[in-house]
Design an enzyme around this catalytic site. Structure first.
Site, PDB file in Angstrom:
ATOM      1  CB  SER A  13     -60.364  -2.043   5.223  1.00 32.28           C
ATOM      2  OG  SER A  13     -60.339  -2.131   3.826  1.00 32.28           O
ATOM      3  CG  ASN A  36     -53.914   0.008   9.015  1.00 36.23           C
ATOM      4  OD1 ASN A  36     -52.873   0.498   9.426  1.00 36.23           O
ATOM      5  ND2 ASN A  36     -53.967  -0.790   7.955  1.00 36.23           N
ATOM      6  CG  ASP A  52     -49.402  -8.399  13.117  1.00 41.66           C
ATOM      7  OD1 ASP A  52     -50.077  -9.277  12.533  1.00 41.66           O
ATOM      8  OD2 ASP A  52     -48.224  -8.133  12.807  1.00 41.66           O
ATOM      9  CG  ASN A  79     -62.514 -10.574   7.121  1.00 42.32           C
ATOM     10  OD1 ASN A  79     -62.902 -11.027   6.049  1.00 42.32           O
ATOM     11  ND2 ASN A  79     -62.163  -9.294   7.274  1.00 42.32           N
ATOM     12  CE1 TYR A 152     -55.959 -13.442  -0.365  1.00 37.87           C
ATOM     13  CE2 TYR A 152     -56.851 -14.775  -2.142  1.00 37.87           C
ATOM     14  CZ  TYR A 152     -57.036 -13.882  -1.101  1.00 37.87           C
ATOM     15  OH  TYR A 152     -58.300 -13.448  -0.807  1.00 37.87           O
ATOM     16  CE  LYS A 156     -57.508 -15.719   1.891  1.00 36.82           C
ATOM     17  NZ  LYS A 156     -58.039 -15.199   3.142  1.00 36.82           N
ATOM     18  CB  THR A 189     -62.007  -4.953  -0.441  1.00 36.41           C
ATOM     19  OG1 THR A 189     -60.968  -5.846  -0.867  1.00 36.41           O
ATOM     20  CG2 THR A 189     -63.328  -5.682  -0.362  1.00 36.41           C
TER      21      THR A 189
END
Ligand SMILES: NC(=O)c1ccc[n+]([C@@H]2O[C@H](COP(=O)([O-])OP(=O)(O)OC[C@H]3O[C@@H](n4cnc5c(N)ncnc54)[C@H](O)[C@@H]3O)[C@@H](O)[C@H]2O)c1
Length: 295
Positions: A13, A36, A52, A79, A152, A156, A189
């Site tokens: 994705s 996925n 995973d 990523n 998050y 990062k 996204t």
């Protein structure tokens, strides 16, 4: 001659999928790793491996399979990432003790790329000519605070620190690995929860083309395919590249405020190396899971 091989995590994705298509257009073979499957089959130059990345065992199996495909590993885009899974201040209740928070964001966004770098170091050292390139996907939220998603933002920031700290030792004779970080601003996204992008101002959305240009600058995909990058005088390493709108900016760490801090950053390495060499050798030999405290 076998094609150059890339592993892209989170490849089904968004940014990972766009990068996969970009690499395919440059005749790379791409191992697509994701929890996925991709919604379309991208052909025989791709190999989808369900994985995973937050599991060491699954990621180790991924890289073993990726290397075995063409007996080489030239590039990895670490990523895969997710947004927050806990909210400290929205979940406290004065009457009930808090439950253990969900820390999956740290496991996926920070621990998993660490696993990936370790695995790349191993498999890239087995290339006919040892070495390779790694780009981790950090975020503009790794440069600036993003109060809406602090887990998050912390992970990062962690990737930015990891990149700057690991890179100097990665690119040297014997390893020849470059490690760089991409810091995109908002890109449309599947990452954002439903609703966030509805009405999000288009003038604050960064196009995928900016990211692909940044990847080209960091990893020199054409040069790798021609096996020329090792001799290239331009080998970006330890770079943190902010991608915002159509712009890419190479971000340096903050300027040290005085001579002492300058020395700490650039001149003190022999002290650290002396103290850590023996200790880290012990850690490497230890079954740390079996040891009580890992000390
Ligand atoms: N979209 C943005 O605005 C933006 C900005 C800066 C950084 N990023 C970063 O870019 C990276 C890619 O995100 P995206 O925007 O393309 O989002 P996305 O949700 O479209 O793609 C992420 C992919 O990662 C996969 N994934 C999630 N957890 C995984 C796991 N544990 N193991 C394997 N695969 C897993 C998902 O299935 C998905 O296919 C992430 O690290 C994200 O933090 C995104």
């Amino acid at each position: 001659m076998s094609p150059a091989v890339a592993v892209v995590t989170g490849a089904s994705s968004g940014i990972g999928l766009a990068l996969t298509k970009h690499l395919l257009s440059k005749k790379w073979a791409v191992v697509m790793a994701d929890i996925n499957p991709p919604s379309t089959d991208l052909g025989p130059s791709t190999l989808f491996v369900p994985c995973d990345v937050s599991s060491w065992e699954q990621q180790a199996a991924l890289f073993a399979q990726a290397f075995a495909w063409h007996d080489r590993l030239d590039f990895a885009a670490l990523n895969a990432g997710i947004d927050d899974r806990d909210d400290i201040f929205a979940s406290i209740d004065a009457t009930t003790p808090p439950r253990e928070p969900n820390m999956q964001t740290f496991q996926t966004n920070l621990v998993a790329p660490y696993y990936g770098i370790k695995l790349c170091a191993h498999y890239m050292s087995r290339n006919a000519v040892p070495g390779g390139r790694i780009v981790v996907t950090a975020s503009a939220a790794g440069l600036y605070a993003l109060p809406a998603i602090p887990q998050y933002s912390a992970t990062k920031h962690g990737l930015v620190g990891l990149t700057r700290s690991l890179a100097p030792l990665a690119d040297r004779p014997g390893t020849s690995i470059t490690l760089n970080a991409l810091c995109p601003a908002m890109v449309a996204t599947g990452l954002a929860p439903p609703g966030l992008m509805d009405g999000f101002p288009a003038e604050h959305t960064t196009p995928m083309s900016t990211l692909l240009r940044a990847y080209d600058g960091l990893a020199d995909f054409d040069g790798v395919a021609r096996d020329e990058w090792r001799t290239s005088p331009r080998r970006p390493n330890g770079c943190v590249v902010e991608c915002t709108l159509a712009e890419t900016h190479y971000r340096d760490p903050p300027e040290p405020p005085n001579e002492s801090q300058k020395w700490m950053s650039a001149g003190s390495s022999e002290y650290w190396a002396k103290a850590y060499a023996e200790r880290n050798r012990r850690f490497a030999e230890m079954d740390w899971k079996a040891a009580s405290n890992g000390a």
